[in-house]
Design a protein around this motif. Structure first.
Motif, short mmCIF file in Angstrom:
data_model
loop_
_atom_site.label_atom_id
_atom_site.label_comp_id
_atom_site.label_asym_id
_atom_site.label_seq_id
_atom_site.Cartn_x
_atom_site.Cartn_y
_atom_site.Cartn_z
N LYS A 261 0.82 -1.23 -0.20
CA LYS A 261 0.14 0.08 0.09
C LYS A 261 0.93 1.28 0.04
N ARG A 262 0.36 2.41 -0.34
CA ARG A 262 1.11 3.81 -0.39
C ARG A 262 1.56 4.01 1.00
N SER A 263 1.01 3.57 2.07
CA SER A 263 1.23 4.00 3.30
C SER A 263 2.58 3.10 3.86
N GLU A 264 2.47 2.06 3.30
CA GLU A 264 3.58 0.95 3.74
C GLU A 264 4.81 1.55 2.66
N PHE A 265 4.49 2.06 1.62
CA PHE A 265 5.80 2.29 0.68
C PHE A 265 6.38 3.56 1.63
N GLY A 266 5.35 4.45 1.87
CA GLY A 266 6.13 5.84 2.83
C GLY A 266 6.96 5.38 3.96
N PHE A 267 6.26 4.22 4.65
CA PHE A 267 6.87 3.84 5.76
C PHE A 267 8.32 3.15 5.34
N ALA A 268 8.16 2.58 4.50
CA ALA A 268 9.48 1.71 4.15
C ALA A 268 10.74 2.76 3.57
N VAL A 269 10.27 3.66 2.91
CA VAL A 269 10.85 4.77 2.39
C VAL A 269 11.79 5.19 3.81
N ALA A 270 10.92 5.72 4.62
CA ALA A 270 11.68 6.20 5.80
C ALA A 270 12.51 5.31 6.72
N HIS A 271 12.01 4.10 6.74
CA HIS A 271 12.89 3.16 7.43
C HIS A 271 14.04 3.10 6.65
N GLN A 272 14.13 2.72 5.43
CA GLN A 272 15.22 2.60 4.93
C GLN A 272 16.25 3.58 4.60
N PHE A 273 15.76 4.73 4.14
CA PHE A 273 16.53 6.03 3.71
C PHE A 273 16.44 6.90 4.68
N GLY A 274 15.72 6.96 5.98
CA GLY A 274 15.81 7.80 6.75
C GLY A 274 15.27 9.20 6.54
N SER A 275 16.03 10.28 6.93
CA SER A 275 15.67 11.62 6.64
C SER A 275 15.97 12.01 4.96
N HIS A 276 16.77 11.30 4.35
CA HIS A 276 17.12 11.49 3.15
C HIS A 276 15.82 10.97 2.20
N GLY A 277 14.88 10.23 2.47
CA GLY A 277 13.96 9.65 1.97
C GLY A 277 13.08 10.34 1.06
N GLN A 278 12.76 11.55 1.65
CA GLN A 278 11.66 12.44 0.97
C GLN A 278 12.35 13.03 -0.17
N VAL A 279 13.75 13.48 0.11
CA VAL A 279 14.53 14.02 -0.98
C VAL A 279 14.63 13.04 -2.19
N LEU A 280 14.97 11.99 -1.89
CA LEU A 280 15.05 11.02 -2.80
C LEU A 280 13.69 10.76 -3.89
N LEU A 281 12.51 10.68 -3.26
CA LEU A 281 11.21 10.38 -3.84
C LEU A 281 11.02 11.66 -4.63
N ARG A 282 11.47 13.11 -4.37
CA ARG A 282 11.25 14.40 -4.92
C ARG A 282 12.33 14.53 -6.12
#
Length: 73
Positions: free
Chosen positions: A2-23
């Motif tokens: 699910k999209r929520s699981e995706f967001g949680f996985a990104v945060a878990h795997q990439f930490g604070s850099h996750g949102q930058v990677l997505l964008r």
């Protein structure tokens, strides 16, 4: 996934850099789109997750998506 699981996985795997990677990270496997653009275009969160992990050289063993925590009763 699910999209929520995706967001949680990104945060878990990439930490604070996750949102930058997505964008900001353009991923060739996503037709030269960012992960955000790919999700907005309707690609499944799982396929975006796999492409993101491949692009970032995340070992296959670490690509298992982290599930959302179960609510406490």
């Amino acid at each position: 996934m699910k999209r929520s699981e995706f967001g949680f996985a990104v945060a878990h795997q990439f930490g604070s850099h996750g949102q930058v990677l997505l964008r900001e990270l353009v991923i060739p496997a996503l037709q030269n789109r960012t992960a955000e653009e790919a999700l907005e275009a309707g690609l499944s969160p799982r396929s975006v997750w796999d492409a993101l992990c491949s692009e970032m050289d995340v070992p296959v063993s670490a690509r298992v998506p982290v599930r959302l925590p179960q609510p406490r009763n």
